[in-house]
Motif scaffolding. Structure first.
Motif, short mmCIF file in Angstrom:
data_model
loop_
_atom_site.label_atom_id
_atom_site.label_comp_id
_atom_site.label_asym_id
_atom_site.label_seq_id
_atom_site.Cartn_x
_atom_site.Cartn_y
_atom_site.Cartn_z
N GLY A 1 0.82 -1.21 0.00
CA GLY A 1 0.00 0.00 0.00
C GLY A 1 0.84 1.25 0.00
O GLY A 1 0.56 2.22 -0.72
N LEU A 2 1.90 1.26 0.80
CA LEU A 2 2.77 2.43 0.84
C LEU A 2 3.60 2.54 -0.44
O LEU A 2 3.90 3.65 -0.90
CB LEU A 2 3.68 2.36 2.07
N GLN A 3 3.95 1.42 -1.02
CA GLN A 3 4.67 1.46 -2.29
C GLN A 3 3.81 2.10 -3.38
O GLN A 3 4.28 2.94 -4.15
CB GLN A 3 5.05 0.03 -2.70
N GLU A 4 2.53 1.74 -3.41
CA GLU A 4 1.64 2.31 -4.42
C GLU A 4 1.29 3.77 -4.12
O GLU A 4 1.14 4.58 -5.04
CB GLU A 4 0.35 1.47 -4.51
N LEU A 5 1.19 4.11 -2.84
CA LEU A 5 0.91 5.50 -2.49
C LEU A 5 2.07 6.40 -2.91
O LEU A 5 1.85 7.52 -3.36
CB LEU A 5 0.67 5.60 -0.98
N ALA A 6 3.28 5.90 -2.77
CA ALA A 6 4.45 6.67 -3.20
C ALA A 6 4.42 6.89 -4.71
O ALA A 6 4.80 7.96 -5.20
CB ALA A 6 5.73 5.95 -2.79
#
Length: 557
Positions: free
Chosen positions: A254-259
């Motif tokens: 999720g954080l990878q995609e948010l970045a």
């Protein structure tokens, strides 16, 4: 509004000698942070090595761990009750992950900002009890919910409160309360964010079982602590420093995609990218609807699901930006109009979206340097957010109006409250009287603390590397602010949407440097040929190229 520059204090000779391994400008910056010995400097510059305090020093921790262990042993249903901001969502994600790791039967509940408001509410407790839960753990809320906690007890729910907000006059009750600000607490550090306290509870559960600390959860701690603007000193500094290292290589899809949607490289994440890119997008979910998507993004293992949620949050954040701009414009008309700027700003309107009133209040504080309250008026209730300036503890001021309020709580610089709409005028008048009692003329002038004077010839990669060692920077440990005197303006132009920003090329002693002055585009026609500039020195990355630039904080001439 012209700002006063607080000039740096001279470094005493004894400190000059003690810190002679550093350059004069570095010594000045360290001294302005209260560091005067090599031991202090070594601890400060190696923040991630600072030892955590024993979680069992927190009042209520022993009882909380014993009750959770009993719930795990008996396979009781446990519910984590969170909040809809980044601190609350990261706290919930952290404890959900911890209890699931131990095989617990755990679920979560995040209240809806619009239907339920902040904190525990009786309707939610009835639902949780009816679904068979036996243990309720609050994160980032609960300190002022004594009535709701008593109700939970009557319905057969044990309640553990973990919260960092200021306690009210009446203790919240429940089986255990974990808050370093409560009476009788001897924990050495009081400024942990909600997610910091969630981590301490997870840490205690791991240590009780003889396991290593859950360092893999520190990416969440960094996110929540920075987004909640907790002071980056002491244990917070250590947790965030280690957390950012984790965040840079996080396995959370999720954080990878948010970045990706925020167009940042996770491998270069710092407090700035958390505060201006990741945090606002996670917050957007709870501001305009339900925070469930934000929580799901932090806990999902599905890349496809994470991609979809990240895209939704990006669109939601854009709507949030538009709504904020509209709210600020309308709030200025209501709070200021064409007259003098009042001592404290108050604006309430049916048109204000409840999810962005806090942002609106922050923008008013930035513009006028006055405490500000922006409220949504809906039916019989008015719900507001307040932001403040140094010298005026907004939560304490609101406490003095408690008999006019349905609920309230917060910190020195930020607070929330709910009141019956017919109490609006009386509340605003009472807050104005408190401001008149407490605020002095000097409090109403914005000030910038200067760390050191620097010639443009001193701005180099070595100084940037030293600044890197000062990280994590943020609340309580601001980025160094330097001053360059009598700099020549070689070039100037406006950039950005509607020419809001000012792009400069400055020169001094045959050295030139690019500078960006955000939200100062209106100065272009009056800017003289020579200026004094207060600025942050930083790296600028554009189209894959890295350069040095001055990020202008203020200009004098």
């Amino acid at each position: 509004m012209r700002k006063i520059w607080n000039q740096p204090e001279s470094v005493p000779e004894v400190v000059e000698k003690e810190l002679d391994a550093f350059s004069p400008i570095e010594r000045q910056i360290l001294y302005m942070r209260g560091l005067s010995s090599l031991d202090q400097v070594d601890e400060f510059l190696n923040a991630e090595k600072i030892s955590d305090h024993d979680p069992f020093l927190l009042k209520g921790m022993k009882e909380a761990v014993e009750r959770i262990e009993r719930g795990l042993l008996n396979n009781e249903k446990i519910v984590i009750y969170g909040d809809y901001d980044v601190d609350g969502v990261t706290s919930a994600a952290l404890l959900l992950g911890t209890i699931k790791t131990f095989g617990g039967n755990v679920e979560h509940y995040i209240p809806n900002r619009f239907n339920e408001g902040y904190g525990l509410n009786s309707g939610a407790i009835e639902i949780i009890a009816a679904q068979g839960a036996k243990l309720l753990i609050t994160v980032d809320c609960g300190m002022r919910a004594s009535n709701e906690i008593a109700m939970a007890g009557r319905l057969g729910l044990d309640v553990i409160v973990t919260d960092h907000h200021l306690p009210g006059e009446k203790p919240p009750g429940g089986l255990a309360v974990i808050n370093p600000k409560q009476d009788g607490n001897t924990y050495p550090f009081q400024e942990l964010a909600g997610v910091g306290l969630a981590f301490k509870l997870a840490q205690a559960l791991h240590r009780k079982r003889g396991l290593k600390d859950p360092e893999e959860a520190l990416d969440l701690v960094a996110l929540g602590t920075v987004a909640d603007m907790a002071v980056l000193k002491g244990e917070n500094r250590a947790l965030v420093a280690r957390g950012i290292k984790r965040l840079r290589r996080t396995e959370r899809v999720g954080l990878q995609e948010l970045a990706k949607v925020g167009r940042i490289q996770l491998g270069k994440t710092n407090t700035g990218t958390i505060g201006y890119v990741l945090g606002p997008r996670l917050n957007a979910a709870g501001r305009l609807g339900s925070a469930e998507n934000a929580l799901l993004l932090l806990t999902t293992g599905s890349k496809l699901q994470a991609e979809d949620i990240a895209e939704q949050l990006e669109l939601t954040n854009r709507r949030r930006q538009d709504l904020t701009a509209e709210t600020v414009e309308r709030a200025i008309k209501k709070a200021v109009g064409d007259g003098d700027v009042p001592l404290i700003l108050f604006a309430a309107d049916e048109a204000f979206n409840e999810g962005v009133v806090g942002l609106g209040a922050s923008r008013l504080v930035d513009k006028y340097h006055r405490p500000a309250m922006v409220c949504n008026r809906s039916g019989i209730h008015t719900r507001g957010s307040a932001r403040s300036i140094p010298g005026f503890h907004i939560a304490n001021a609101i406490d003095r109006c408690s008999e006019l309020l349905v609920k309230h709580g917060g910190h020195a610089r930020a607070a929330g409250f709910t009141m019956e709409t017919d109490k609006e005028k009386l509340f605003a008048e009472r807050m104005m009287r408190i401001a008149e009692e407490e605020l002095e003329e000097g409090d109403l002038v914005p000030r910038i603390s200067i760390d050191a004077e620097a010639g443009l010839d001193q701005l180099n990669s070595k100084l940037l590397e030293f600044f890197d060692r000062l990280e994590p920077c943020g609340e309580g440990n601001r980025k160094p602010t330097l001053v360059a005197r009598n700099a020549k303006v070689l070039a100037k132009r406006v950039v950005g949407a509607d020419g809001k920003h000012l792009k400069l090329t400055l020169s001094q002693k045959q050295r030139s440097m690019d500078a960006i002055a955000f939200r100062m585009g209106e100065l272009i026609d009056e800017l003289p040929s020579r200026i004094d500039v207060a600025f942050n020195f930083e790296r600028n990355e554009y189209l894959g190229f890295e350069s040095m630039q001055m990020n202008v904080v203020d200009i004098h001439w």
